[in-house]
Design a protein around this motif. Structure first.
Motif, mmCIF file in Angstrom:
data_model
loop_
_atom_site.group_PDB
_atom_site.id
_atom_site.type_symbol
_atom_site.label_atom_id
_atom_site.label_comp_id
_atom_site.label_asym_id
_atom_site.label_seq_id
_atom_site.Cartn_x
_atom_site.Cartn_y
_atom_site.Cartn_z
ATOM 1 N N SER A 28 0.930 -1.192 0.050
ATOM 2 C CA SER A 28 0.003 0.079 -0.097
ATOM 3 C C SER A 28 0.965 1.265 0.045
ATOM 4 O O SER A 28 0.400 2.435 0.503
ATOM 5 C CB SER A 28 -1.108 -0.092 1.130
ATOM 6 O OG SER A 28 -1.767 -1.135 1.196
ATOM 7 N N THR A 29 1.828 1.281 -0.518
ATOM 8 C CA THR A 29 2.839 2.434 -0.545
ATOM 9 C C THR A 29 2.248 3.507 -1.175
ATOM 10 O O THR A 29 2.541 4.936 -0.811
ATOM 11 C CB THR A 29 4.175 2.021 -1.441
ATOM 12 O OG1 THR A 29 3.899 1.559 -2.589
ATOM 13 C CG2 THR A 29 5.077 1.037 -0.488
ATOM 14 N N THR A 34 0.299 5.139 7.307
ATOM 15 C CA THR A 34 0.998 4.086 8.011
ATOM 16 C C THR A 34 -0.028 2.766 8.332
ATOM 17 O O THR A 34 0.577 1.544 8.604
ATOM 18 C CB THR A 34 1.300 4.447 9.313
ATOM 19 O OG1 THR A 34 0.131 4.958 10.009
ATOM 20 C CG2 THR A 34 2.179 5.589 9.320
ATOM 21 N N ILE A 35 -1.392 2.908 7.618
ATOM 22 C CA ILE A 35 -2.085 1.673 7.831
ATOM 23 C C ILE A 35 -2.338 1.137 6.549
ATOM 24 O O ILE A 35 -2.596 1.799 5.350
ATOM 25 C CB ILE A 35 -3.387 2.033 8.465
ATOM 26 C CG1 ILE A 35 -3.302 2.644 9.597
ATOM 27 C CG2 ILE A 35 -4.519 1.008 8.413
ATOM 28 C CD1 ILE A 35 -4.570 3.135 10.393
ATOM 29 N N LYS A 36 -2.271 -0.053 6.138
ATOM 30 C CA LYS A 36 -2.442 -0.940 4.712
ATOM 31 C C LYS A 36 -3.941 -0.549 4.589
ATOM 32 O O LYS A 36 -4.904 -0.580 5.230
ATOM 33 C CB LYS A 36 -2.551 -2.156 4.979
ATOM 34 C CG LYS A 36 -1.104 -2.788 4.668
ATOM 35 C CD LYS A 36 -0.697 -4.181 4.837
ATOM 36 C CE LYS A 36 -1.781 -5.319 4.085
ATOM 37 N NZ LYS A 36 -1.552 -4.869 2.413
ATOM 38 N N LYS A 37 -4.199 -0.196 3.219
ATOM 39 C CA LYS A 37 -5.378 0.375 2.906
ATOM 40 C C LYS A 37 -6.600 -0.777 2.952
ATOM 41 O O LYS A 37 -7.732 -0.367 3.199
ATOM 42 C CB LYS A 37 -5.265 0.673 1.112
ATOM 43 C CG LYS A 37 -4.784 -0.619 0.260
ATOM 44 C CD LYS A 37 -4.562 0.005 -1.077
ATOM 45 C CE LYS A 37 -4.013 -1.316 -2.004
ATOM 46 N NZ LYS A 37 -3.738 -0.818 -3.258
ATOM 47 N N VAL A 47 -12.348 -1.998 5.075
ATOM 48 C CA VAL A 47 -12.010 -2.270 3.532
ATOM 49 C C VAL A 47 -12.142 -3.804 3.628
ATOM 50 O O VAL A 47 -12.792 -4.536 2.648
ATOM 51 C CB VAL A 47 -11.023 -1.738 3.135
ATOM 52 C CG1 VAL A 47 -10.706 -2.048 1.298
ATOM 53 C CG2 VAL A 47 -10.978 -0.243 2.926
ATOM 54 N N LEU A 48 -11.263 -4.586 4.150
ATOM 55 C CA LEU A 48 -11.210 -5.903 4.147
ATOM 56 C C LEU A 48 -12.511 -6.807 4.486
ATOM 57 O O LEU A 48 -12.873 -7.600 3.801
ATOM 58 C CB LEU A 48 -9.671 -6.477 4.738
ATOM 59 C CG LEU A 48 -9.506 -7.931 4.345
ATOM 60 C CD1 LEU A 48 -9.029 -8.118 2.854
ATOM 61 C CD2 LEU A 48 -7.988 -8.261 5.290
ATOM 62 N N SER A 49 -13.043 -6.334 5.763
ATOM 63 C CA SER A 49 -14.359 -7.034 5.965
ATOM 64 C C SER A 49 -15.217 -6.834 5.061
ATOM 65 O O SER A 49 -16.197 -7.611 4.967
ATOM 66 C CB SER A 49 -14.492 -6.398 7.390
ATOM 67 O OG SER A 49 -15.009 -5.203 7.389
ATOM 68 N N ASN A 81 -2.055 -11.601 12.077
ATOM 69 C CA ASN A 81 -2.946 -10.951 13.164
ATOM 70 C C ASN A 81 -3.515 -9.473 12.745
ATOM 71 O O ASN A 81 -4.760 -9.301 13.050
ATOM 72 C CB ASN A 81 -1.989 -10.667 14.308
ATOM 73 C CG ASN A 81 -1.571 -11.895 15.020
ATOM 74 O OD1 ASN A 81 -2.051 -12.902 14.896
ATOM 75 N ND2 ASN A 81 -0.432 -11.844 15.905
ATOM 76 N N GLU A 82 -2.867 -8.668 11.958
ATOM 77 C CA GLU A 82 -3.540 -7.416 11.532
ATOM 78 C C GLU A 82 -4.606 -7.809 10.575
ATOM 79 O O GLU A 82 -5.812 -6.973 10.624
ATOM 80 C CB GLU A 82 -2.353 -6.700 10.998
ATOM 81 C CG GLU A 82 -1.426 -5.964 11.875
ATOM 82 C CD GLU A 82 -0.634 -4.992 10.986
ATOM 83 O OE1 GLU A 82 -0.629 -3.905 11.287
ATOM 84 O OE2 GLU A 82 0.223 -5.617 10.404
#
Length: 253
Positions: A28-29, A34-37, A47-49, A81-82
């Motif tokens: 996600s650069t 600092t948080i993955k998109k 977003v992932l859920s 975990n994240e």
């Protein structure tokens, strides 16, 4: 009429078994944060859920239900975990899929990440008939879009959604000069999910891993080693979160 448990079991066994691979192993650069998109908050989840929830809802479509055999989320090294925390937002609404979600470490390319996920599924005692592969950064995918892709996959063995580009597309050379003028009506911008017969895609990915070529997506691998991919109508709302502001733009759509 009451359906007894053995009748329900027989009915369930007739449903297509579908594995879902959700890619979330990138860095996600381009988002600059600092948080993955994929882990960013969206609505009452992330977003992932939202991606996981979309496939769960599509599987329970009253007219065309299907059975999700596995949901595999590809994650960065030491990132389980994240990812699990981001996905767990979905289980506040429906815990049924929880035991089917697993996390697989991605590779140095998207191609390698997908192969890792396919190999993980291949080791399972229950093999799916089909696999749907989706970008974890496309949280606005609709139940209808998933259904379109799966139905086309069941008929043609491979399918992907696409939309006609709104911009005029040009071909350029290595020095940045325009060298070809492409016909927009003959082009398509491919989205996900992409659907395939699982066994054939697995074999194709193994061959692709050995040929030394870097493939952009799974439809290219299928096209090289299996055959044609059926195009289905995509959805302009099914955008990929790539740059800051994309999440707000997608929510507005």
């Amino acid at each position: 009429m009451t359906i007894h448990s053995n009748q329900q079991s027989r009915a369930s066994s007739t449903l297509s078994k579908v594995a879902v691979i959700i890619t979330a192993a990138g860095s996600s650069t381009r988002m600059g944060g600092t948080i993955k998109k994929e882990y960013l908050p969206l609505g009452n989840g992330t977003v992932l859920s939202s991606c996981v929830k979309a496939f769960e809802q599509a599987s329970k479509n009253k007219d065309k239900p299907f059975e999700i055999s596995h949901i595999i989320v590809t994650v960065p090294m030491n990132g389980t975990n994240e990812a699990a925390e981001a996905v767990s937002a979905f289980f506040e609404y429906d815990d049924e899929m929880k035991e089917k979600v697993e996390y697989v470490q991605g590779g140095y390319t998207r191609q390698k990440s997908i192969l890792n996920a396919l190999e993980h599924i291949k080791k399972k005692p229950v093999q799916p008939e089909y696999v749907l592969i989706h970008d974890g950064a496309r949280p606005f995918v609709s139940e209808q879009q998933i259904q379109f892709v799966l139905l086309a996959t069941q008929e043609f063995e491979a399918a992907a959604p696409g939309i006609t580009p709104t911009d005029t597309i040009k071909g350029i050379d290595q020095n940045g000069f325009i060298v070809s003028h492409l016909v927009r009506s003959s082009l398509t911008a491919i989205q996900t999910p992409q659907g395939f017969v699982f066994a054939k895609l697995f074999d194709a990915h193994k061959k692709a891993a050995a040929d030394g070529h870097d493939y952009t997506d799974d439809s290219e691998i299928w096209g090289k080693y299996v055959g044609a991919v059926k195009l289905v109508t995509g959805d302009p709302k099914n955008i990929k979160i790539t740059y800051p502001g994309d999440l707000e733009k997608g929510a507005a759509l």
